[in-house]
Motif scaffolding. Structure first.
Motif, PDB file in Angstrom:
ATOM      1  N   VAL A  46       0.842  -1.200   0.000  1.00  0.00           N
ATOM      2  CA  VAL A  46       0.000   0.000   0.000  1.00  0.00           C
ATOM      3  C   VAL A  46       0.879   1.254   0.000  1.00  0.00           C
ATOM      4  O   VAL A  46       0.619   2.225  -0.724  1.00  0.00           O
ATOM      5  N   ALA A  47       1.949   1.234   0.801  1.00  0.00           N
ATOM      6  CA  ALA A  47       2.854   2.382   0.866  1.00  0.00           C
ATOM      7  C   ALA A  47       3.505   2.637  -0.488  1.00  0.00           C
ATOM      8  O   ALA A  47       3.658   3.790  -0.920  1.00  0.00           O
ATOM      9  N   VAL A  48       3.901   1.560  -1.179  1.00  0.00           N
ATOM     10  CA  VAL A  48       4.515   1.706  -2.509  1.00  0.00           C
ATOM     11  C   VAL A  48       3.524   2.353  -3.467  1.00  0.00           C
ATOM     12  O   VAL A  48       3.864   3.253  -4.244  1.00  0.00           O
ATOM     13  N   ASP A  49       2.263   1.909  -3.425  1.00  0.00           N
ATOM     14  CA  ASP A  49       1.234   2.496  -4.291  1.00  0.00           C
ATOM     15  C   ASP A  49       1.045   3.973  -3.984  1.00  0.00           C
ATOM     16  O   ASP A  49       0.873   4.793  -4.902  1.00  0.00           O
ATOM     17  N   GLU A  50       1.048   4.323  -2.706  1.00  0.00           N
ATOM     18  CA  GLU A  50       0.865   5.719  -2.325  1.00  0.00           C
ATOM     19  C   GLU A  50       2.036   6.576  -2.812  1.00  0.00           C
ATOM     20  O   GLU A  50       1.835   7.676  -3.328  1.00  0.00           O
ATOM     21  N   HIS A  51       3.243   6.098  -2.641  1.00  0.00           N
ATOM     22  CA  HIS A  51       4.413   6.849  -3.112  1.00  0.00           C
ATOM     23  C   HIS A  51       4.349   7.023  -4.636  1.00  0.00           C
ATOM     24  O   HIS A  51       4.696   8.085  -5.156  1.00  0.00           O
ATOM     25  N   ARG A  52       3.893   5.973  -5.341  1.00  0.00           N
ATOM     26  CA  ARG A  52       3.787   6.058  -6.794  1.00  0.00           C
ATOM     27  C   ARG A  52       2.757   7.111  -7.191  1.00  0.00           C
ATOM     28  O   ARG A  52       2.980   7.892  -8.127  1.00  0.00           O
ATOM     29  N   PHE A  53       1.642   7.173  -6.464  1.00  0.00           N
ATOM     30  CA  PHE A  53       0.631   8.181  -6.764  1.00  0.00           C
ATOM     31  C   PHE A  53       1.185   9.580  -6.534  1.00  0.00           C
ATOM     32  O   PHE A  53       0.968  10.493  -7.346  1.00  0.00           O
ATOM     33  N   VAL A  54       1.894   9.786  -5.415  1.00  0.00           N
ATOM     34  CA  VAL A  54       2.433  11.117  -5.107  1.00  0.00           C
ATOM     35  C   VAL A  54       3.436  11.544  -6.173  1.00  0.00           C
ATOM     36  O   VAL A  54       3.458  12.713  -6.583  1.00  0.00           O
ATOM     37  N   ARG A  55       4.251  10.618  -6.657  1.00  0.00           N
ATOM     38  CA  ARG A  55       5.205  10.961  -7.718  1.00  0.00           C
ATOM     39  C   ARG A  55       4.472  11.352  -9.001  1.00  0.00           C
ATOM     40  O   ARG A  55       4.872  12.298  -9.686  1.00  0.00           O
ATOM     41  N   ARG A  56       3.400  10.639  -9.318  1.00  0.00           N
ATOM     42  CA  ARG A  56       2.633  10.992 -10.509  1.00  0.00           C
ATOM     43  C   ARG A  56       1.974  12.365 -10.322  1.00  0.00           C
ATOM     44  O   ARG A  56       1.963  13.186 -11.239  1.00  0.00           O
ATOM     45  N   TRP A  57       1.444  12.607  -9.140  1.00  0.00           N
ATOM     46  CA  TRP A  57       0.825  13.910  -8.820  1.00  0.00           C
ATOM     47  C   TRP A  57       1.853  15.031  -8.981  1.00  0.00           C
ATOM     48  O   TRP A  57       1.572  16.068  -9.572  1.00  0.00           O
ATOM     49  N   ARG A  58       3.059  14.787  -8.451  1.00  0.00           N
ATOM     50  CA  ARG A  58       4.119  15.800  -8.540  1.00  0.00           C
ATOM     51  C   ARG A  58       4.562  16.004  -9.989  1.00  0.00           C
ATOM     52  O   ARG A  58       4.853  17.125 -10.398  1.00  0.00           O
ATOM     53  N   ALA A  59       4.605  14.909 -10.783  1.00  0.00           N
ATOM     54  CA  ALA A  59       5.022  15.017 -12.179  1.00  0.00           C
ATOM     55  C   ALA A  59       4.026  15.841 -12.987  1.00  0.00           C
ATOM     56  O   ALA A  59       4.417  16.680 -13.820  1.00  0.00           O
ATOM     57  N   VAL A  60       2.736  15.621 -12.738  1.00  0.00           N
ATOM     58  CA  VAL A  60       1.709  16.413 -13.432  1.00  0.00           C
ATOM     59  C   VAL A  60       1.822  17.881 -13.034  1.00  0.00           C
ATOM     60  O   VAL A  60       1.746  18.786 -13.877  1.00  0.00           O
ATOM     61  N   LEU A  61       2.013  18.132 -11.748  1.00  0.00           N
ATOM     62  CA  LEU A  61       2.164  19.514 -11.272  1.00  0.00           C
ATOM     63  C   LEU A  61       3.356  20.191 -11.945  1.00  0.00           C
ATOM     64  O   LEU A  61       3.272  21.354 -12.364  1.00  0.00           O
ATOM     65  N   ALA A  62       4.472  19.479 -12.052  1.00  0.00           N
ATOM     66  CA  ALA A  62       5.673  20.061 -12.662  1.00  0.00           C
ATOM     67  C   ALA A  62       5.441  20.463 -14.108  1.00  0.00           C
ATOM     68  O   ALA A  62       6.029  21.444 -14.592  1.00  0.00           O
ATOM     69  N   GLU A  63       4.578  19.725 -14.814  1.00  0.00           N
ATOM     70  CA  GLU A  63       4.303  20.020 -16.215  1.00  0.00           C
ATOM     71  C   GLU A  63       3.495  21.306 -16.385  1.00  0.00           C
ATOM     72  O   GLU A  63       3.642  22.004 -17.387  1.00  0.00           O
ATOM     73  N   VAL A  64       2.632  21.616 -15.432  1.00  0.00           N
ATOM     74  CA  VAL A  64       1.667  22.702 -15.652  1.00  0.00           C
ATOM     75  C   VAL A  64       1.787  23.854 -14.667  1.00  0.00           C
ATOM     76  O   VAL A  64       1.137  24.880 -14.843  1.00  0.00           O
ATOM     77  N   GLU A  65       2.629  23.723 -13.614  1.00  0.00           N
ATOM     78  CA  GLU A  65       2.623  24.729 -12.557  1.00  0.00           C
ATOM     79  C   GLU A  65       3.056  26.101 -13.059  1.00  0.00           C
ATOM     80  O   GLU A  65       2.544  27.128 -12.584  1.00  0.00           O
ATOM     81  N   GLY A  66       3.992  26.144 -14.007  1.00  0.00           N
ATOM     82  CA  GLY A  66       4.449  27.437 -14.505  1.00  0.00           C
ATOM     83  C   GLY A  66       3.369  28.222 -15.212  1.00  0.00           C
ATOM     84  O   GLY A  66       3.383  29.462 -15.197  1.00  0.00           O
ATOM     85  N   LEU A  67       2.416  27.520 -15.849  1.00  0.00           N
ATOM     86  CA  LEU A  67       1.328  28.190 -16.574  1.00  0.00           C
ATOM     87  C   LEU A  67       0.125  28.458 -15.667  1.00  0.00           C
ATOM     88  O   LEU A  67      -0.471  29.524 -15.707  1.00  0.00           O
ATOM     89  N   GLU A  68      -0.220  27.472 -14.839  1.00  0.00           N
ATOM     90  CA  GLU A  68      -1.398  27.627 -13.988  1.00  0.00           C
ATOM     91  C   GLU A  68      -1.138  28.511 -12.775  1.00  0.00           C
ATOM     92  O   GLU A  68      -2.057  29.162 -12.276  1.00  0.00           O
ATOM     93  N   LEU A  69       0.095  28.509 -12.290  1.00  0.00           N
ATOM     94  CA  LEU A  69       0.422  29.237 -11.062  1.00  0.00           C
ATOM     95  C   LEU A  69       1.511  30.253 -11.367  1.00  0.00           C
ATOM     96  O   LEU A  69       2.622  30.185 -10.850  1.00  0.00           O
ATOM     97  N   SER A  70       1.201  31.205 -12.219  1.00  0.00           N
ATOM     98  CA  SER A  70       2.185  32.195 -12.642  1.00  0.00           C
ATOM     99  C   SER A  70       2.091  33.445 -11.771  1.00  0.00           C
ATOM    100  O   SER A  70       1.137  33.635 -11.019  1.00  0.00           O
ATOM    101  N   GLY A  71       3.088  34.293 -11.896  1.00  0.00           N
ATOM    102  CA  GLY A  71       3.096  35.560 -11.180  1.00  0.00           C
ATOM    103  C   GLY A  71       3.597  35.414  -9.756  1.00  0.00           C
ATOM    104  O   GLY A  71       3.818  34.311  -9.255  1.00  0.00           O
TER     105      GLY A  71
END
Length: 593
Positions: free
Chosen positions: A341-366
């Motif tokens: 379960v812990a491995v699955d949770e860590h995998r989800f958090v990494r995917r969440w962080r990867a998606v954020l890294a792709e879009v944070e500069g555009l969605e969270l600018s200024g």
């Protein structure tokens, strides 16, 4: 800039203890100029465009120039100046004097043998007692922070500079010949009454060793782990042992070494900090020793033995729960283990962080978006720390990973969770000593992206400690270069900051050696220096002070709760309207857990 200003500025090489200066920065909130570690640069022949203060102490906590800062303008200031110069000349000193456009003066006493930080601080305070209007701050801030605007430095308002009163040729001769130890001996005799008064006061203020030993020497906190308590960090950096409550150098040295042992440092870690100047104050505490290099090793072994003895006395017995029933299932569906379960949770958090890294500069600018970007990163780091997408960290804990107040963290959290398709949702509101519970989620608008994004390897960082002082823009530019941006043009695009901000951040990073250029001009990041620079700029000290402050606030809040029995309706009102007034509760207490 005139030729006289350029010639005067070159005297800084002979006045400074280290070839470093701090460039002034206007602090609008405090309405004053600040000379912080963040704005430290190498001393060069080029006159800076802003006010610049040379560091007075070397890496061993010794100053080669004793400075008297006459902080009084006009006729009164000139009278104090003449009295101080007359006193110093009676002691056989040769001095240099400069004047600011505001009419204030600095008196420089170059020394052949140098002066320890504690001795210089004591003399500066004694002169301030004799002559009201003398500011002892250049020497009482310690071995790392002591600095002074030298001749030729631009003045605060941009009009004029520190102008030499002493003729330039005379100033050069005084800096070349310098003053012997007999001058300091004569000065101590002249100030014997003031020094005796200060000694009596120091005896009165000295704290019992038992009381000092009871104070925590190591602090634990989310995102930062184990850190030395601020009092010991300041003592190791600045060397002002009497101000720290110790009556002698030997006891102060052992206090720092014991704190270092408890924080998990090795002897090599301590010697590295002493040798490169991060702990110039600790080195100054060994100046009265015949063989300081040998003595520090002997005292380290004593500190290790002392700490081991203390820990053995407090060590609790480990218990093993042998009463817990073992549940055995046969033939039923297999249930995932806690580890899976812990491995699955860590995998989800990494995917969440990867998606954020792709879009944070555009969605969270200024500028406002910068806080949101790093707060979301802090939530990801907290989720990894807990091994779950459910995060229950209070705003104080989260603020340790951001250069903002807990109130700002609370506001940004509220703004993010109120979005139509948020990055996290509120599962349970905080109550009592429990913080709000959040669940990370990938926004529905990014569901497709989450299926094809590459998940990052390695540790996820919120805001690395050094950037609490250097700033979040510098953090983003450094991260972009660390990930392969070879020029400032590429870095500013990847970091999603303006070109001007990227150039300013790059200058700051290069000044601290965190970014270098190869033979072709390509930018290269030096992540291995982040820890060392964090200590040099005082980030570790700042974090320690915050942890102590938050602990005190939390104790006050728990005491408040213990005095007031409350209901669920009361908590609902607190969440809706804010905490009720309480005259007994210290003002400024932050009520979020």
């Amino acid at each position: 800039m005139t030729a006289d200003q350029q010639a005067a500025w070159l005297l800084a090489w002979s006045i400074a203890g280290r070839s470093r200066v701090r460039v002034g920065r206007w602090d609008g909130r405090r309405d004053k100029w600040e000379y912080s570690t963040r704005d430290e640069r190498d001393l060069t022949d080029e006159v800076p465009v802003k006010p610049a203060a040379a560091l007075l102490y070397n890496s061993h906590g010794m100053c080669r120039t004793f400075v008297v800062d006459v902080d009084v303008p006009g006729t009164a200031g000139r009278q104090v100046l003449h009295q101080i110069v007359a006193l110093l000349e009676r002691c056989g000193a040769s001095v240099i004097v400069d004047r600011s456009p505001a009419g204030k003066h600095h008196v420089y006493v170059p020394l052949r043998d140098g002066l320890s930080v504690e001795d210089a601080s004591t003399l500066a305070k004694a002169l301030a007692l004799r002559f009201p209007g003398v500011d002892p701050l250049p020497h009482t801030t310690g071995a790392i922070s002591g600095c002074i605007r030298t001749p030729g430095s631009p003045y605060k308002d941009g009009e004029g500079c520190q102008e030499l009163v002493t003729p330039l040729d005379t100033a050069r001769r005084v800096l070349l010949t310098r003053n012997g130890s007999e001058v300091l001996g004569a000065l101590r005799r002249e100030l014997s009454e003031e020094l005796a008064e200060m000694a009596r006061e120091a005896i009165t203020l000295a704290r019992p060793i038992a009381e000092l030993e009871d104070e925590a020497s190591v602090l634990n906190a989310p995102f930062v782990g184990r850190v030395m308590a601020p009092r010991f960090v300041a003592l190791a950096r600045e060397g002002l042992f009497q101000a720290a409550g110790y009556s002698d150098r030997s006891t102060a040295r052992m206090a720092v070494l014991c704190a270092a042992v408890r924080s998990g440092m090795k002897f090599a870690d301590v010697t590295a900090r002493v040798e490169d100047g991060r702990w110039a104050g600790l080195m100054s505490l060994y100046l009265n020793a015949n063989k300081p290099g040998v003595l520090i090793g002997q005292e380290w072994r004593k500190a290790c033995a002392f700490v081991a003895k203390k820990q053995a006395a407090k060590k609790s017995v480990r218990h093993c729960n042998t009463s817990e029933a073992l549940v055995v299932t046969r033939g039923g569906p297999r249930v995932k283990s806690d580890q899976e379960v812990a491995v699955d949770e860590h995998r989800f958090v990494r995917r969440w962080r990867a998606v954020l890294a792709e879009v944070e500069g555009l969605e969270l600018s200024g500028p406002r978006g910068l806080h949101a970007r790093f707060l979301l990163r802090a939530l990801a780091a907290a989720a990894h720390q807990k091994g779950s997408r459910h995060v229950e960290f209070g705003v104080r804990s989260l603020s340790l990973s951001l250069p903002v107040q807990p109130s700002t963290v609370s506001r940004v959290l509220a703004e993010l969770r109120e979005e139509d398709d948020p990055w996290f949702v509120l599962v349970r509101e905080g109550e009592g000593t429990r913080a709000d519970l959040y669940e990370l989620r990938i926004p529905a608008r990014h569901a497709e992206l989450s299926e094809r994004v590459d998940m990052p390897a390695g540790k996820i960082h919120a805001l690395r400690p050094v950037f609490r002082e250097l700033g979040v823009v510098a953090a983003l530019v450094f991260e972009a270069i660390e990930q392969g941006a070879s020029s400032v043009a590429t870095a500013h695009v990847r970091a999603h900051v303006s070109r001007a901000a990227a150039f300013e951040a790059l200058e700051l990073l290069e000044g601290w050696g965190l970014i270098e250029r190869d033979a072709t001009g390509r930018l290269i990041a030096r992540p291995e220096l982040l820890g060392e620079i964090a200590e040099r700029v005082g980030a570790a000290l700042v974090v320690g002070l915050l942890i102590e402050r938050f602990r005190a606030e939390r104790r006050a809040w728990i005491e408040h709760l213990s005095r007031h029995a409350v209901s669920a309706e009361w908590w609902a009102a607190v969440v809706r309207d804010g905490p009720p007034p309480d005259d007994e509760l210290e003002p400024g207490i932050l009520y979020a857990a």
